[in-house]
Write a protein that holds these residues in place. Structure first.
Motif, PDB file in Angstrom:
ATOM      1  N   GLY A  32     -14.225 -19.394 -33.316  1.00 25.48           N
ATOM      2  CA  GLY A  32     -13.147 -20.030 -34.070  1.00 25.48           C
ATOM      3  C   GLY A  32     -12.587 -21.285 -33.425  1.00 25.48           C
ATOM      4  O   GLY A  32     -11.649 -21.878 -33.942  1.00 25.48           O
ATOM      5  N   LYS A  33     -13.136 -21.698 -32.304  1.00 22.87           N
ATOM      6  CA  LYS A  33     -12.645 -22.898 -31.618  1.00 22.87           C
ATOM      7  C   LYS A  33     -13.715 -23.973 -31.692  1.00 22.87           C
ATOM      8  O   LYS A  33     -14.901 -23.696 -31.565  1.00 22.87           O
ATOM      9  CB  LYS A  33     -12.306 -22.587 -30.170  1.00 22.87           C
ATOM     10  CG  LYS A  33     -11.201 -21.559 -30.045  1.00 22.87           C
ATOM     11  CD  LYS A  33     -10.933 -21.212 -28.619  1.00 22.87           C
ATOM     12  CE  LYS A  33      -9.777 -20.234 -28.582  1.00 22.87           C
ATOM     13  NZ  LYS A  33      -9.955 -19.170 -27.665  1.00 22.87           N
ATOM     14  N   ILE A  34     -13.284 -25.210 -31.903  1.00 20.42           N
ATOM     15  CA  ILE A  34     -14.229 -26.326 -32.011  1.00 20.42           C
ATOM     16  C   ILE A  34     -13.804 -27.395 -30.995  1.00 20.42           C
ATOM     17  O   ILE A  34     -13.062 -28.324 -31.319  1.00 20.42           O
ATOM     18  CB  ILE A  34     -14.256 -26.899 -33.448  1.00 20.42           C
ATOM     19  CG1 ILE A  34     -14.538 -25.783 -34.440  1.00 20.42           C
ATOM     20  CG2 ILE A  34     -15.299 -28.004 -33.549  1.00 20.42           C
ATOM     21  CD1 ILE A  34     -14.354 -26.174 -35.881  1.00 20.42           C
ATOM     22  N   SER A  37     -21.961 -23.050 -29.785  1.00 22.85           N
ATOM     23  CA  SER A  37     -21.054 -21.933 -30.049  1.00 22.85           C
ATOM     24  C   SER A  37     -20.899 -21.009 -28.841  1.00 22.85           C
ATOM     25  O   SER A  37     -19.874 -20.334 -28.707  1.00 22.85           O
ATOM     26  CB  SER A  37     -21.530 -21.133 -31.259  1.00 22.85           C
ATOM     27  OG  SER A  37     -22.828 -20.626 -31.008  1.00 22.85           O
ATOM     28  N   TRP A  79      -9.371 -30.207 -29.021  1.00 21.74           N
ATOM     29  CA  TRP A  79      -9.579 -29.030 -29.843  1.00 21.74           C
ATOM     30  C   TRP A  79      -9.412 -29.441 -31.295  1.00 21.74           C
ATOM     31  O   TRP A  79      -8.408 -30.033 -31.677  1.00 21.74           O
ATOM     32  CB  TRP A  79      -8.581 -27.939 -29.461  1.00 21.74           C
ATOM     33  CG  TRP A  79      -8.761 -27.541 -28.032  1.00 21.74           C
ATOM     34  CD1 TRP A  79      -8.067 -28.024 -26.960  1.00 21.74           C
ATOM     35  CD2 TRP A  79      -9.731 -26.646 -27.508  1.00 21.74           C
ATOM     36  NE1 TRP A  79      -8.536 -27.479 -25.805  1.00 21.74           N
ATOM     37  CE2 TRP A  79      -9.559 -26.607 -26.105  1.00 21.74           C
ATOM     38  CE3 TRP A  79     -10.722 -25.859 -28.088  1.00 21.74           C
ATOM     39  CZ2 TRP A  79     -10.345 -25.816 -25.279  1.00 21.74           C
ATOM     40  CZ3 TRP A  79     -11.497 -25.069 -27.262  1.00 21.74           C
ATOM     41  CH2 TRP A  79     -11.309 -25.053 -25.877  1.00 21.74           C
ATOM     42  N   ASP A 114      -9.800 -28.489 -35.598  1.00 21.76           N
ATOM     43  CA  ASP A 114      -9.776 -27.369 -36.536  1.00 21.76           C
ATOM     44  C   ASP A 114     -11.097 -27.302 -37.286  1.00 21.76           C
ATOM     45  O   ASP A 114     -12.006 -28.109 -37.048  1.00 21.76           O
ATOM     46  CB  ASP A 114      -8.568 -27.459 -37.485  1.00 21.76           C
ATOM     47  CG  ASP A 114      -8.616 -28.666 -38.411  1.00 21.76           C
ATOM     48  OD1 ASP A 114      -9.691 -29.302 -38.557  1.00 21.76           O
ATOM     49  OD2 ASP A 114      -7.572 -28.981 -39.010  1.00 21.76           O
ATOM     50  N   ALA A 115     -11.244 -26.349 -38.188  1.00 21.63           N
ATOM     51  CA  ALA A 115     -12.510 -26.142 -38.902  1.00 21.63           C
ATOM     52  C   ALA A 115     -12.941 -27.369 -39.692  1.00 21.63           C
ATOM     53  O   ALA A 115     -14.129 -27.580 -39.927  1.00 21.63           O
ATOM     54  CB  ALA A 115     -12.393 -24.932 -39.828  1.00 21.63           C
ATOM     55  N   ALA A 116     -11.979 -28.212 -40.105  1.00 19.22           N
ATOM     56  CA  ALA A 116     -12.301 -29.418 -40.861  1.00 19.22           C
ATOM     57  C   ALA A 116     -12.617 -30.605 -39.946  1.00 19.22           C
ATOM     58  O   ALA A 116     -12.914 -31.692 -40.408  1.00 19.22           O
ATOM     59  CB  ALA A 116     -11.139 -29.770 -41.783  1.00 19.22           C
ATOM     60  N   GLY A 117     -12.541 -30.391 -38.617  1.00 17.06           N
ATOM     61  CA  GLY A 117     -12.824 -31.470 -37.677  1.00 17.06           C
ATOM     62  C   GLY A 117     -11.620 -32.339 -37.373  1.00 17.06           C
ATOM     63  O   GLY A 117     -11.764 -33.408 -36.794  1.00 17.06           O
TER      64      GLY A 117
END
Length: 154
Positions: free
Chosen positions: A18-20, A49, A75, A77-80
């Protein structure tokens, strides 16, 4: 360019579900080597990953001025989109053969040269130590020669 390999979990531990993250490696200042100018434009790598990453960086050991890479970890979010950033105070020095991230970072002293000012030479000096033969307490001392010596081999 030397490859630097690592794993974000080597630094922070845990998992990255869940972390990008993105890791940005930035040269501490513009530099040069072998007729090539090196700007401070960051090199960015996004770990896999499992946290593993490889980044090709310029060797800092053969640059004209003292050089190292500073890091920032952003860091997303899922949308970059940007969420936050960490700016550890690490200095990554890269040898010509590259290496593993956790073996290359540290905080080298800002001034690695030592200058002893005395009438007698220092005991057990490190390589590149300078000795200024002078009496720092009395500039008019006739023994002051103001000779500067440097140790090459310790």
């Amino acid at each position: 360019m030397p490859a630097v390999t690592g794993n974000l979990t080597d630094v922070g531990g845990g998992h990255l579900v869940g972390k990008i993250p993105e890791i940005h490696f930035t040269l501490n200042a513009p530099n040069a080597k072998a007729g090539v100018m090196l700007p401070t434009e960051p090199k960015t790598v996004q770990p896999a990953s499992d946290g593993a990453f490889t980044v090709n960086l310029e060797s800092t050991t053969d640059m004209l001025d003292d050089a190292w890479y500073t890091l920032s970890i952003q860091w997303l979010d899922a949308a970059g989109n940007y969420v936050k950033a960490d700016f550890p105070d690490w200095q990554l020095q890269v040898p010509s053969g590259g290496g593993s991230f956790h073996n290359l970072f540290g905080k080298p002293p800002k001034n690695q040269r030592m200058v002893y000012v005395s009438l007698t030479p220092p005991d057990n000096p490190r390589p590149l130590t300078l000795w200024l033969k002078a009496n720092p307490a009395n500039d008019l001392d006739p023994q002051n020669t103001w000779d500067l010596s440097e140790w090459r081999n310790g």
